[in-house]
Design a protein around this motif. Structure first.
Motif, short mmCIF file in Angstrom:
data_model
loop_
_atom_site.label_atom_id
_atom_site.label_comp_id
_atom_site.label_asym_id
_atom_site.label_seq_id
_atom_site.Cartn_x
_atom_site.Cartn_y
_atom_site.Cartn_z
N TYR A 91 41.01 -36.08 -57.52
CA TYR A 91 40.30 -34.85 -57.16
C TYR A 91 39.65 -34.21 -58.40
CZ TYR A 91 39.93 -29.94 -55.56
OH TYR A 91 39.50 -28.67 -55.26
N MET A 150 36.64 -36.11 -59.54
CA MET A 150 35.47 -35.93 -58.67
C MET A 150 34.83 -34.56 -58.87
SD MET A 150 36.53 -37.87 -55.18
CE MET A 150 34.87 -37.93 -54.53
N PRO A 195 30.94 -31.47 -54.21
CA PRO A 195 31.82 -32.01 -53.17
C PRO A 195 32.86 -30.98 -52.75
CG PRO A 195 32.39 -32.93 -55.31
CD PRO A 195 31.17 -32.09 -55.51
N GLY A 217 31.68 -34.52 -63.07
CA GLY A 217 32.24 -35.00 -61.81
C GLY A 217 31.70 -36.37 -61.41
N LEU A 218 32.54 -37.16 -60.72
CA LEU A 218 32.16 -38.51 -60.30
C LEU A 218 31.89 -38.56 -58.80
CD1 LEU A 218 34.86 -40.69 -62.15
CD2 LEU A 218 32.51 -40.24 -62.88
N SER A 219 31.02 -39.47 -58.42
CA SER A 219 30.80 -39.74 -56.99
C SER A 219 32.00 -40.48 -56.42
CB SER A 219 29.56 -40.61 -56.82
OG SER A 219 29.83 -41.89 -57.38
N GLU A 220 32.11 -40.51 -55.09
CA GLU A 220 33.21 -41.26 -54.48
C GLU A 220 33.13 -42.72 -54.86
OE1 GLU A 220 34.09 -40.65 -50.31
OE2 GLU A 220 35.10 -42.59 -50.19
N VAL A 278 34.38 -43.12 -58.42
CA VAL A 278 35.81 -42.88 -58.63
C VAL A 278 36.63 -44.02 -58.01
CG1 VAL A 278 36.53 -41.48 -56.60
CG2 VAL A 278 37.42 -40.95 -58.84
N ARG A 279 36.16 -44.57 -56.90
CA ARG A 279 36.89 -45.69 -56.31
C ARG A 279 36.83 -46.91 -57.19
NH1 ARG A 279 35.65 -45.73 -49.92
NH2 ARG A 279 36.28 -47.89 -50.14
#
Lengths: 492, 445
Positions: A337, A340, B2, B43-46, B49-50
């Protein structure tokens, strides 16, 4: 709805267990065996799936309903975090592997997550080091107080008392008490903050420290917080930050910069890990530089070659408060979290959380009493005191009326310092449209309280069961299923 | 951004309705302590991050064949457990404070409590605790509270990972913690009986104990009760598929780690502490408890009950500081036990014992490898004496793809050649055979 035991059919089977592929079945000494198998239900897999699917439909949840439960930060739980927690590389990792020879090399990924989470939380809170071990907020509190005690022991201080404001969560006094301290309650002043004059009076050499929730449970940020920290430090006390309400200030200020020495965070609140129907949570604890030596073992360190290792040799540590590294899979979700959200996202969380709460407050304060008429932080505390007096409609009735309108109620009757409290925490993940619908429902209910209070006393009427008899539950205690025979008596 | 719904336009509208600016809303924060932007990554995109977390997960070695236990086991988990536990209606709800909209969670907890009572053959159970270690600690505090005494005896055949936790928790309290030293792999009766007196609150033992040996504690229950003390038994719930229960032995409180009931190992948590007790102790229990009741129309429903014990009512006089339990983990355990059912749990437990017995025969047939204890009966774990240092041997077996066991030197003096081997129903005859060959090969080189 029937209990799962009442659906059981003798001889029915759910899953087939693994094959018996070894030559012999062992006969253990009969004296060591149970006489009859545990009386678990006998069901098919489909029976079990239907039963629990039906149960799930008897819940309100964030996924299905607005859930403004004050003090609990019921924000949306990103699905991607669930997916990642299920990666076999994390889910199938045995916790004892690092204790085997060269075992640390087998778990570098997990150690990296914990190491980086430590750094991220340090930056967000301004503390010097974290432990991920505490398995819930209250467990973090106990850990923090144990660190406080270790500090005073090391300094040769004879301290007996922990000060806690009267508006605090019940876990604060309970944690301090089970750690061996006497708890003294500091009263609130007229504006809902801690009474500074009283605090000064109560400040003696016996004071080990102060536990403070900031913003407090009224949703107010105490502007004198740095002064309070200095006061406690003046008697060599330790100031504890209860991170229950960190969502209000993330990216705006840091407990460490305000003067706090120990911080616990509720990852299931501010960092979006699921509440799970009441856990599991995670309550990492961060400390100022002078307390780092007391953190629980083990601690993850990064070696010069870039690999990660667990350090156990920490002579001043309070020891082990969890068997391993805390609720790792919860920490992992929170780590995802934070990655992100990033720098900007963290700050936007606080802004939108505070904005949403103030919007609700602004739109309802003409019909409901307010605990304190000031802008709030991430939650606002309304009160049904006037409605109760004028119409006989209490906070509980309003909350049950909300249920019939499709909203989970706010927290009611907390903080204890406010009569007929309705504590609303919308969180940043809710939209203006949702808030408008909630506000409309709350306004309708206030009106209904005047025109047809009886209707509210009967609410909820749309749920599978109505108001439940809690007195009977405690008096005729039934907390485990016992089948009855035809005569109505328990079977032996 | 997000996970944040409001648009810039909506934010403006809302601020206008409030009549304040965003800065005004944060005005109470002292200027000197305001953040000037955190030093965090962007921040990272989904997708990003995956991919990043998949790379990190790949650095963990999960391809080892596990004979590693020590209280934490690699059991098979039916697909339906996670399929149901991952329903958003369960995992995104919170503590069932509003019973009318929480009957799903409440009934599931009631069914969980009922299953724990049936497993342990005790009268009452709570809604869960954090883990097996904190459950022992809570049971100890509960026993001291119930007896108004402060001396506790614990045998060193109780999981040493939990015993070090007890030491940490009691350091600031006035508690006399006496540790007895196991005798030949069993709780040391002579030492426990010698220490047991009318100041003793509880005796804490474990079954199967840390060495895997099966115990029978009826004698200890009788001795403890004779001086007004309680018997606390920590147990492995899978073993209760076949083994004599704490209730049948006369124990007053049973606790344990519920990870084996359908929870993944997840590098140590979240797990599940369970607790069951005699009915007379119910008001001394920590944590949440769900009870059955009726609504105004007489319909059955469930509520949190006996809340007067808890911190949100009693504050510093509460039975414990616990608030959150491990509800979702308790749900998984309930799902697991429902799917296995009466026969499935018995068969699983028997299978663990059968496979462990086979592994024991295979491994002790290797020249130089001997059982460490004379104790005859073990459940699914046993201690081997190796001809050289166990940690060395285990390290070399890792190179061959096995986590072959746990070296006991870490916690027990004089046991540097001892290895604790665990076998669950997941291990096949072939895997056991391969471990035996690998161990023999490693010992010969």
């Amino acid at each position: 709805m029937q209990l799962i035991f009442e659906k059981s059919v003798p001889g029915r089977r759910g899953i087939r267990v693994a094959e018996q592929d070894v030559p012999d079945s062992i006969n253990l000494n009969a004296g060591l065996l149970r006489e009859t198998p545990a009386d678990l239900p006998e069901l098919s897999e489909l029976d079990v799936v239907r039963h629990f699917t039906a149960l799930s439909r008897r819940n309100f949840s964030v996924d299905s309903h607005f859930y403004p439960l004050g003090s609990c930060t019921m924000k949306y739980n990103p699905k991607v975090a669930e997916r990642i927690a299920g990666y076999p590389g994390f889910a199938h990792l045995h916790p004892l592997l690092p204790q085997l020879r060269l075992g640390g090399s087998l778990t570098q990924g997990a150690l990296q997550v914990m190491y980086e989470m430590d750094l991220l939380l340090r930056e967000i809170t301004g503390m010097a080091g974290f432990t991920m071990q505490p398995m819930a907020g209250a467990h973090g509190e106990l850990t923090g107080i144990m660190i406080m005690a270790a500090y005073h022991r090391a300094r040769g201080n004879r301290k007996t008392t922990v000060l806690i404001p009267d508006s605090a969560h019940g876990t604060n006094p309970a944690s301090a008490a089970i750690a061996g301290y006497t708890v003294k309650s500091v009263p609130s002043d007229a504006s809902g903050g801690m009474d500074l004059a009283k605090l000064r009076e109560m400040l003696t050499d016996e004071v080990a420290g102060l536990m403070l929730t900031c913003p407090n449970t009224l949703g107010l940020f105490n502007p004198h917080v740095s002064e309070i920290c200095e006061l406690i430090h003046s008697v060599d006390g330790v100031v504890y930050y209860d991170g229950a309400n960190l969502n209000a200030i993330m990216g705006k200020t840091r407990p460490g910069d305000l003067g706090f020495d120990i911080v616990h965070l509720n990852l299931h609140k501010s960092f979006a890990t699921p509440h799970g129907g009441g856990g599991p949570g995670a309550g990492p604890v961060g400390v100022a530089e002078r307390l780092v030596e007391f953190l629980p073992v083990s601690v993850v360190v990064k070696r010069e070659d870039g690999t990660y290792a667990l350090e156990y040799d920490r002579p001043n540590s309070i020891g082990y408060i969890a068997p391993f590294y805390g609720n790792f899979a919860v920490v992992l979700r929170a780590y995802v979290y934070i990655l992100m959200l990033g720098r900007e996202g963290i700050e936007r969380v606080a802004e939108n959380a505070v904005l949403n709460a103030n919007y609700v407050l602004a739109k309802l304060k003409d019909l409901y009493d307010v605990a304190v008429d000031l802008p709030c932080m991430h939650e606002c505390v309304l009160s049904a005191e006037t409605l109760a007096k004028d119409c006989g409609v209490r906070a509980l009735d309003i909350s049950k009326g909300l249920i019939d309108r499709g909203f989970h109620p706010p927290t009611v009757y907390f903080p204890l310092t406010v009569h007929e409290a309705l504590m609303v925490e919308p969180t940043e993940t809710e939209s203006k449209e949702t808030l408008d619908a909630f506000i409309a429902a709350m306004r309708e209910l206030a009106e209904l309280a005047h025109t047809n209070p009886e209707a509210l006393h009967e609410a909820p009427v749309s749920t599978p069961v109505g108001r439940l008899n809690e007195t009977k539950a405690a008096r005729d205690l039934n907390i485990a299923y016992t089948p009855l025979c035809d005569c109505g008596n328990p079977l032996e | 951004m997000p996970f944040i719904a409001n648009t810039d336009e909506q934010r403006r509208e809302m601020l206008a309705a409030i009549g304040l600016s965003m800065d005004d809303l944060f005005a109470a924060i002292p200027p000197a302590a305001r953040c000037q932007g955190l030093n965090l990554p962007k921040g990272l995109s989904e997708q990003a991050v995956r991919s990043r977390l998949a790379d990190i997960a790949a650095k963990n070695h999960i391809d080892l064949t596990l004979f590693l236990g020590g209280g934490f086991y690699d059991h098979f988990i039916p697909a339906a457990v996670s399929a149901l536990a991952s329903r958003g209606e369960f995992y995104t709800a919170y503590t069932p404070y509003q019973p009318e909209v929480s009957q799903g969670t409440l009934q599931a907890i009631y069914e969980y409590q009922s299953m724990i009572c049936r497993l342990t053959e005790l009268d009452v159970a709570n809604a869960s605790l954090y883990d097996g270690g904190t459950a022992i600690y809570e049971a100890m505090m509960m026993a001291m509270n119930a007896t108004d005494r402060s001396k506790v005896i614990v045998d060193d055949s109780v999981n040493p990972i939990y015993r070090v936790m007890l030491e940490s928790y009691t350091r600031n309290l006035h508690i006399e913690l006496v540790t007895s030293t196991n005798a030949g792999g069993h709780a040391n009766r002579a030492e426990i009986l010698a220490a047991l007196d009318n100041r003793t609150a509880a005796v804490i033992v474990q079954n199967p104990n840390f060495f895997g040996c099966i115990e029978e504690f009826s004698d200890l229950a009788e001795a403890a009760h004779a001086v007004g003390a309680l018997l606390i038994v920590s147990c492995y719930p899978i073993s209760l598929g076949i083994l004599k229960t704490p209730g049948a032995m006369g124990a007053d409180i049973a606790v344990g780690e519920g990870q084996s009931l359908g929870l993944s190992m997840s590098f140590g948590g979240p797990y599940l502490g369970f607790m069951a007790a005699r009915e007379k102790l119910v008001r001394k229990m920590p944590g949440r408890i769900v009870g059955e009741t009726v609504d105004g129309q007489g319909r059955r429903g469930f509520v949190l009950t006996l809340q007067a014990r808890e911190q949100h009512i009693k504050r510093e006089r509460a039975t414990s500081n616990i608030c959150s339990n491990e509800a979702l983990c308790a749900l998984s355990a309930t799902l697991y036990l429902s799917l296995l059912g009466k026969e499935g749990l018995r068969e699983t437990a028997q299978l663990c014992a059968d496979k462990a017995s086979y592994a024991y025969q295979r491994l002790t047939a290797i020249p130089g490898v001997k059982p460490h204890f004379r104790a005859k009966w073990f459940f699914n774990e046993f201690v081997l004496d190796l001809p050289c240092e166990a940690s060395e041997v285990i390290g070399r077996l890792i190179e061959r793809g096995f986590a072959a066991g746990f070296p006991l030197s870490r916690y027990y003096e004089g046991m540097s050649n001892c290895m604790l081997v665990a076998v669950t129903e997941k291990r096949t005859k072939t895997e056991i055979g391969m471990l035996a060959e690998a161990l023999e090969a490693v010992l010969c080189n």
